[in-house]
Write an enzyme that holds these catalytic residues in place. Structure first.
Site, PDB file in Angstrom:
ATOM      1  N   LYS A  24      14.947 -32.516  53.516  1.00  0.00           N
ATOM      2  CA  LYS A  24      14.799 -33.123  54.847  1.00  0.00           C
ATOM      3  C   LYS A  24      16.085 -33.001  55.663  1.00  0.00           C
ATOM      4  O   LYS A  24      16.037 -32.696  56.841  1.00  0.00           O
ATOM      5  CB  LYS A  24      14.477 -34.619  54.744  1.00  0.00           C
ATOM      6  CG  LYS A  24      13.079 -34.955  54.330  1.00  0.00           C
ATOM      7  CD  LYS A  24      12.742 -36.412  54.649  1.00  0.00           C
ATOM      8  CE  LYS A  24      13.708 -37.407  54.028  1.00  0.00           C
ATOM      9  NZ  LYS A  24      13.470 -37.694  52.606  1.00  0.00           N
ATOM     10  N   ARG A  99      10.221 -46.011  55.893  1.00  0.00           N
ATOM     11  CA  ARG A  99      10.164 -45.766  54.464  1.00  0.00           C
ATOM     12  C   ARG A  99       9.188 -46.708  53.764  1.00  0.00           C
ATOM     13  O   ARG A  99       8.982 -46.594  52.563  1.00  0.00           O
ATOM     14  CB  ARG A  99      11.560 -46.003  53.870  1.00  0.00           C
ATOM     15  CG  ARG A  99      12.183 -44.784  53.224  1.00  0.00           C
ATOM     16  CD  ARG A  99      13.520 -45.237  52.668  1.00  0.00           C
ATOM     17  NE  ARG A  99      14.164 -44.268  51.844  1.00  0.00           N
ATOM     18  CZ  ARG A  99      15.000 -43.328  52.279  1.00  0.00           C
ATOM     19  NH1 ARG A  99      15.249 -43.213  53.563  1.00  0.00           N
ATOM     20  NH2 ARG A  99      15.577 -42.508  51.430  1.00  0.00           N
ATOM     21  N   ARG A 138      22.867 -31.424  44.035  1.00  0.00           N
ATOM     22  CA  ARG A 138      23.574 -32.063  45.143  1.00  0.00           C
ATOM     23  C   ARG A 138      24.565 -33.101  44.611  1.00  0.00           C
ATOM     24  O   ARG A 138      25.655 -33.251  45.137  1.00  0.00           O
ATOM     25  CB  ARG A 138      22.572 -32.736  46.079  1.00  0.00           C
ATOM     26  CG  ARG A 138      23.223 -33.340  47.297  1.00  0.00           C
ATOM     27  CD  ARG A 138      22.206 -33.776  48.318  1.00  0.00           C
ATOM     28  NE  ARG A 138      21.640 -35.064  47.971  1.00  0.00           N
ATOM     29  CZ  ARG A 138      20.656 -35.650  48.641  1.00  0.00           C
ATOM     30  NH1 ARG A 138      20.106 -35.033  49.681  1.00  0.00           N
ATOM     31  NH2 ARG A 138      20.190 -36.819  48.288  1.00  0.00           N
ATOM     32  N   ARG A 144      27.926 -38.172  46.043  1.00  0.00           N
ATOM     33  CA  ARG A 144      27.349 -39.322  46.747  1.00  0.00           C
ATOM     34  C   ARG A 144      27.046 -40.392  45.714  1.00  0.00           C
ATOM     35  O   ARG A 144      26.468 -40.097  44.670  1.00  0.00           O
ATOM     36  CB  ARG A 144      26.054 -38.881  47.447  1.00  0.00           C
ATOM     37  CG  ARG A 144      25.954 -39.349  48.868  1.00  0.00           C
ATOM     38  CD  ARG A 144      24.755 -38.778  49.552  1.00  0.00           C
ATOM     39  NE  ARG A 144      23.519 -39.467  49.196  1.00  0.00           N
ATOM     40  CZ  ARG A 144      22.390 -39.283  49.862  1.00  0.00           C
ATOM     41  NH1 ARG A 144      22.337 -38.469  50.895  1.00  0.00           N
ATOM     42  NH2 ARG A 144      21.305 -39.917  49.493  1.00  0.00           N
ATOM     43  N   ARG A 155      15.081 -43.801  42.863  1.00  0.00           N
ATOM     44  CA  ARG A 155      14.720 -43.465  44.241  1.00  0.00           C
ATOM     45  C   ARG A 155      13.379 -42.753  44.295  1.00  0.00           C
ATOM     46  O   ARG A 155      12.622 -42.903  45.244  1.00  0.00           O
ATOM     47  CB  ARG A 155      15.826 -42.635  44.891  1.00  0.00           C
ATOM     48  CG  ARG A 155      16.987 -43.518  45.343  1.00  0.00           C
ATOM     49  CD  ARG A 155      18.270 -42.776  45.469  1.00  0.00           C
ATOM     50  NE  ARG A 155      18.199 -41.725  46.470  1.00  0.00           N
ATOM     51  CZ  ARG A 155      18.859 -40.575  46.374  1.00  0.00           C
ATOM     52  NH1 ARG A 155      19.601 -40.319  45.334  1.00  0.00           N
ATOM     53  NH2 ARG A 155      18.761 -39.692  47.335  1.00  0.00           N
TER      54      ARG A 155
HETATM   55  P1  ADP Z   1      17.511 -39.474  50.650  1.00  0.00           P
HETATM   56  O1  ADP Z   1      18.447 -38.532  50.013  1.00  0.00           O
HETATM   57  O2  ADP Z   1      16.683 -40.217  49.675  1.00  0.00           O
HETATM   58  O3  ADP Z   1      16.743 -38.868  51.761  1.00  0.00           O
HETATM   59  P2  ADP Z   1      18.793 -41.269  52.583  1.00  0.00           P
HETATM   60  O4  ADP Z   1      20.120 -40.752  52.986  1.00  0.00           O
HETATM   61  O5  ADP Z   1      17.684 -41.158  53.556  1.00  0.00           O
HETATM   62  O6  ADP Z   1      18.428 -40.633  51.175  1.00  0.00           O
HETATM   63  O7  ADP Z   1      18.912 -42.815  52.183  1.00  0.00           O
HETATM   64  C1  ADP Z   1      19.800 -43.266  51.206  1.00  0.00           C
HETATM   65  C2  ADP Z   1      19.561 -44.735  50.879  1.00  0.00           C
HETATM   66  O8  ADP Z   1      19.652 -45.525  52.079  1.00  0.00           O
HETATM   67  C3  ADP Z   1      18.164 -45.060  50.341  1.00  0.00           C
HETATM   68  O9  ADP Z   1      18.057 -44.855  48.963  1.00  0.00           O
HETATM   69  C4  ADP Z   1      18.003 -46.539  50.743  1.00  0.00           C
HETATM   70  O10 ADP Z   1      18.675 -47.388  49.858  1.00  0.00           O
HETATM   71  C5  ADP Z   1      18.717 -46.598  52.084  1.00  0.00           C
HETATM   72  N1  ADP Z   1      17.751 -46.389  53.191  1.00  0.00           N
HETATM   73  C6  ADP Z   1      17.705 -45.322  54.035  1.00  0.00           C
HETATM   74  N2  ADP Z   1      16.700 -45.453  54.916  1.00  0.00           N
HETATM   75  C7  ADP Z   1      16.087 -46.622  54.637  1.00  0.00           C
HETATM   76  C8  ADP Z   1      14.969 -47.312  55.174  1.00  0.00           C
HETATM   77  N3  ADP Z   1      14.250 -46.799  56.187  1.00  0.00           N
HETATM   78  N4  ADP Z   1      14.617 -48.508  54.624  1.00  0.00           N
HETATM   79  C9  ADP Z   1      15.309 -49.035  53.614  1.00  0.00           C
HETATM   80  N5  ADP Z   1      16.363 -48.428  53.043  1.00  0.00           N
HETATM   81  C10 ADP Z   1      16.767 -47.244  53.539  1.00  0.00           C
END
Ligand code: ADP
Length: 200
Positions: A24, A99, A138, A144, A155
């Protein structure tokens, strides 16, 4: 290569849906560069708040531990504030939000107040094994905090339980588009452009 047409005068509001590791982030960046719309990544916004040790950052840090989600009301509030900024008037790309079903419902309500709606939801998919492989790769490169084997599994579970019901939610609204995420970055991007060119 087909490119999404310029939506002169039309706001294009797009949601990127898909499990962690599906690509994404990479595809979002290409798309916002092409469409010249803001990239709104809640993951990035939350990580930034944690880094800056803001009040919100301190609150969500413990919520997000181990790959869990931040509280709906906090994330919804964060996104609503961001969408109210003037650069979002011509559309935007939401990456990592909504989400959960309550987040999606709140977003719809907030948009409806201004007679707006989401134009397209892109659901990027790849199989489970490839996902895990990409995430572990990654983790090695980016260091990270939430990219280790246990949190990755967590996750994925969270995605399955909380986020994947959004697929049916948006399918019912008639705005969901499935995109095969296997292939080169360019191949996948071409598929996305192809889909968006058909969105009215
Ligand atoms: P990914 O690599 O899963 O796409 P993101 O960078 O989008 O990760 O998000 C990392 C973390 O931030 C998630 O695991 C969650 O803890 C938090 N997070 C991100 N967006 C949301 C959301 N819309 N609602 C709740 N938590 C979120």
């Amino acid at each position: 290569m087909p490119k999404p047409r310029q939506y002169g005068g039309f706001a294009m509001r797009i949601i990127f849906l898909g499990p962690p590791g599906v690509g994404k982030g990479t595809q979002s960046q290409k798309l916002v560069d092409t469409l010249d719309i803001p990239h709104i990544s809640t993951g990035e916004m939350l990580r930034e708040a944690i880094r800056a040790k803001t009040e919100l950052g301190l609150k969500v840090a413990s919520q997000m531990e181990g790959g869990r989600l931040a509280a709906d009301e906090i994330v919804v509030q964060l996104v609503r504030q961001r969408l109210a900024q003037s650069d979002c008037r011509n559309g935007y790309l939401l990456d990592g939000f909504p989400r959960t079903l309550p987040q999606a419902a709140s977003l719809d309500l907030a948009l409806a107040v201004d007679d707006e709606a989401i134009d397209a939801v892109l659901n990027l998919t790849v199989d489970q094994e490839e996902l895990f492989r990409r995430l572990m790769e990654r983790a090695k490169k980016e260091d990270r905090g939430d990219d280790n084997e246990d949190t990755i599994r967590q996750r994925m579970t969270v995605y399955h339980d909380m986020t994947s019901p959004l697929i049916a939610y948006y399918e019912e609204q008639g705005v969901l588009h499935r995109i095969d995420g296997i292939g080169t970055v360019e191949e996948v991007f071409d598929r996305i452009c192809h889909v968006l060119n058909k969105v009215e």
